[in-house]
Scaffold this motif. Structure first.
Motif, PDB file in Angstrom:
ATOM      1  N   HIS A 160       2.357   4.906  -1.442  1.00 18.70           N
ATOM      2  CA  HIS A 160       2.063   6.171  -2.124  1.00 18.70           C
ATOM      3  C   HIS A 160       3.362   6.964  -2.211  1.00 18.70           C
ATOM      4  O   HIS A 160       3.685   7.722  -1.295  1.00 18.70           O
ATOM      5  CB  HIS A 160       1.069   7.009  -1.316  1.00 18.70           C
ATOM      6  N   ASP A 211      -0.061   2.879   4.683  1.00 15.09           N
ATOM      7  CA  ASP A 211      -0.463   4.217   4.255  1.00 15.09           C
ATOM      8  C   ASP A 211       0.576   5.228   4.732  1.00 15.09           C
ATOM      9  O   ASP A 211       0.235   6.281   5.280  1.00 15.09           O
ATOM     10  CB  ASP A 211      -1.856   4.567   4.801  1.00 15.09           C
ATOM     11  N   LYS A 258      -7.565   2.743  -8.956  1.00 17.07           N
ATOM     12  CA  LYS A 258      -8.092   2.649  -7.595  1.00 17.07           C
ATOM     13  C   LYS A 258      -9.389   3.429  -7.444  1.00 17.07           C
ATOM     14  O   LYS A 258      -9.467   4.606  -7.801  1.00 17.07           O
ATOM     15  CB  LYS A 258      -7.074   3.183  -6.592  1.00 17.07           C
ATOM     16  N   HIS A 280       0.880  -1.189   0.000  1.00 14.39           N
ATOM     17  CA  HIS A 280       0.000   0.000   0.000  1.00 14.39           C
ATOM     18  C   HIS A 280       0.906   1.224   0.000  1.00 14.39           C
ATOM     19  O   HIS A 280       1.122   1.854   1.029  1.00 14.39           O
ATOM     20  CB  HIS A 280      -0.888  -0.041   1.248  1.00 14.39           C
TER      21      HIS A 280
END
Ligand SMILES: [Zn+2]
Length: 435
Positions: free
Chosen positions: A76, A333, A197, A74
């Motif tokens: 970013h 995250d 997503k 996950h």
């Protein structure tokens, strides 16, 4: 000319199969693992002579642990350590691209040799970073590039104020109705993303709560049809029970959060467990509940209490998923102010402390299962003959203490695709080059 080779001798091999570490040697040739030898020193005894014309570097691991590089499920790379979605979105693209390049290097420095994109802050940002990594322009992990979160009008990701409804002001790509969804998906496919997503559920920091599910069936169906037509991987922000069920119904592979999955959702997911990966994002829940006071979420406030509650429920949900054999990957995250990038290996410890994973199971979630989530299950995430040579050499025993992986100084060597990103420290004394 034959590919150059690297032989790791005198290492404890944590191979990512679930077997406990054993002493042995690993020979890398080109970008692949060519041979894994238990105990002996078959290749070192040959002096490298068995490998043809290529140069061989021998690394005496001095008992350190050689294991597969880590994978964040996950990730970013464009989250810019800000305290709000707006602050991530509104960074100008020039600075943002440089920032994401720094994050890519930081991830690799932290032992993460791969990562699954879970949304980008700008439509082409992940794609550009992925391409730059692949071409060797910048260092970084193998990366599956995502587009921005596709959001419903008024849902999580629609951050434009009511009096300024401009797409540039929104964190996500805001759509309403199937045709707008089709356009958004095709736009991102044109930009060459790997992953699409959808924000199926809400999020408590926004007007749409975590347990709400604002996206309509016809919008989801459209996104999945268009995405699949072009072979894209589907992913979803899915906190609510209903959103997890929608992921199973529509075959959305990467399920993020899934905190409030109820019995029916768990049953559905278990029946389809070969087709899904779940990444709960525990670090986000913990950080938002407890460490975000500086950014306006004081412990004890309504929001902090909501996240504390979700954390408790999410941990129980993940324990049940683990018992049911559903694949739960690490990925917290990271990239917000209170979940700084580069601390991602903390997820492994959280899986042990909060989800009841054994240390070995948590390490597998970070290696073998990550390789599968990358879509490279047959060649990534384990130390096996024929697999890609993504390896880290660790000073210590991660099975005895998973926290050693959080200390970059204990990562003696980092290899991606057969090349060292970080050369082993023992090299000064130990390396030899055989022509
Ligand atoms: Zn995320």
């Amino acid at each position: 000319m034959a590919d150059s080779a690297v032989l790791f001798t005198n290492v404890r091999i944590l191979d990512g199969s679930g077997e406990f570490p054993y002493t042995g040697e690993v020979l890398v040739q080109g970008n692949r693992i060519r041979q894994v030898t238990r105990g002996g020193s078959r290749f070192s005894a040959m002096g490298g002579g068995g490998l043809g014309n290529g140069a061989q570097t021998t690394i005496d691991g001095m008992g350190a642990t050689l294991m597969p590089g880590l994978c964040d499920g996950h990730l970013h790379l464009s989250w810019n350590t800000a305290g709000s979605l707006e602050a991530i979105q509104r960074m100008p693209p020039e600075e943002h691209t440089l920032f994401a390049a720094d994050m890519a290097k930081l991830m690799l420095d932290s032992g993460f040799t791969s990562g699954v994109g879970a949304a980008s802050a700008k439509p082409r940002l992940d794609v550009v970073i992925r391409n730059a990594i692949n071409s060797g322009q910048i260092p970084g992990p193998r990366y599956r590039a995502a587009g921005p979160e596709i959001a419903t009008l008024g849902g999580l990701g629609d951050t434009s104020p009511p009096h300024m409804e401009f797409p540039e002001l929104s964190f996500g790509m805001v759509v309403t109705g199937p045709e707008e969804m089709r356009r958004a998906v095709r736009q991102l496919i044109k930009y060459d993303v790997d992953i699409l997503k959808l924000n199926l559920s809400g999020e408590d920091i926004t007007a749409v709560r975590a347990e709400e599910t604002p996206m309509a069936d016809e919008e989801i169906a459209m996104a999945c049809t268009e995405g699949r037509r072009r072979g894209k991987t589907m992913a979803a922000h899915a906190r609510s029970a209903e959103s997890v069920k929608l992921c199973v119904r529509y075959g959305i592979r990467n399920i993020y959060h899934a905190s409030f999955a109820d019995e029916e959702a768990l049953d559905m997911l278990e029946a389809a467990k070969d087709r899904h990966f779940v990444a709960p994002g525990l670090a986000w829940l913990i950080g938002t509940a407890r460490n975000a006071a500086e950014w306006g979420i004081a412990p004890g406030s309504r929001l902090a209490i909501a996240y504390e509650r979700e954390l408790e429920i999410a941990c129980e949900t993940m324990r049940q998923m683990h018992r049911r054999g559903i694949t739960v990957c690490i990925g917290g995250d990271y990239g917000f102010a209170w979940t700084p990038m580069g601390t991602n290996a903390r997820d492994i410890e959280l899986f042990v402390d909060l989800l009841g994973f054994s240390p070995m199971e948590a390490l597998l979630a970070a290696t073998r299962d990550g390789g599968a989530m990358m879509g490279m299950g047959g060649e990534l995430g384990q130390i096996k003959e024929g697999y890609l040579a993504d390896l880290i050499l660790v000073d210590g025993d991660p099975v005895a203490n998973v926290r050693v992986l959080q200390d970059k100084s204990r990562l003696l060597a980092i290899m991606k695709d057969g090349r060292f990103h970080k050369e082993p420290r023992m090299a000064e004394q130990r390396r030899r080059l055989i022509a």
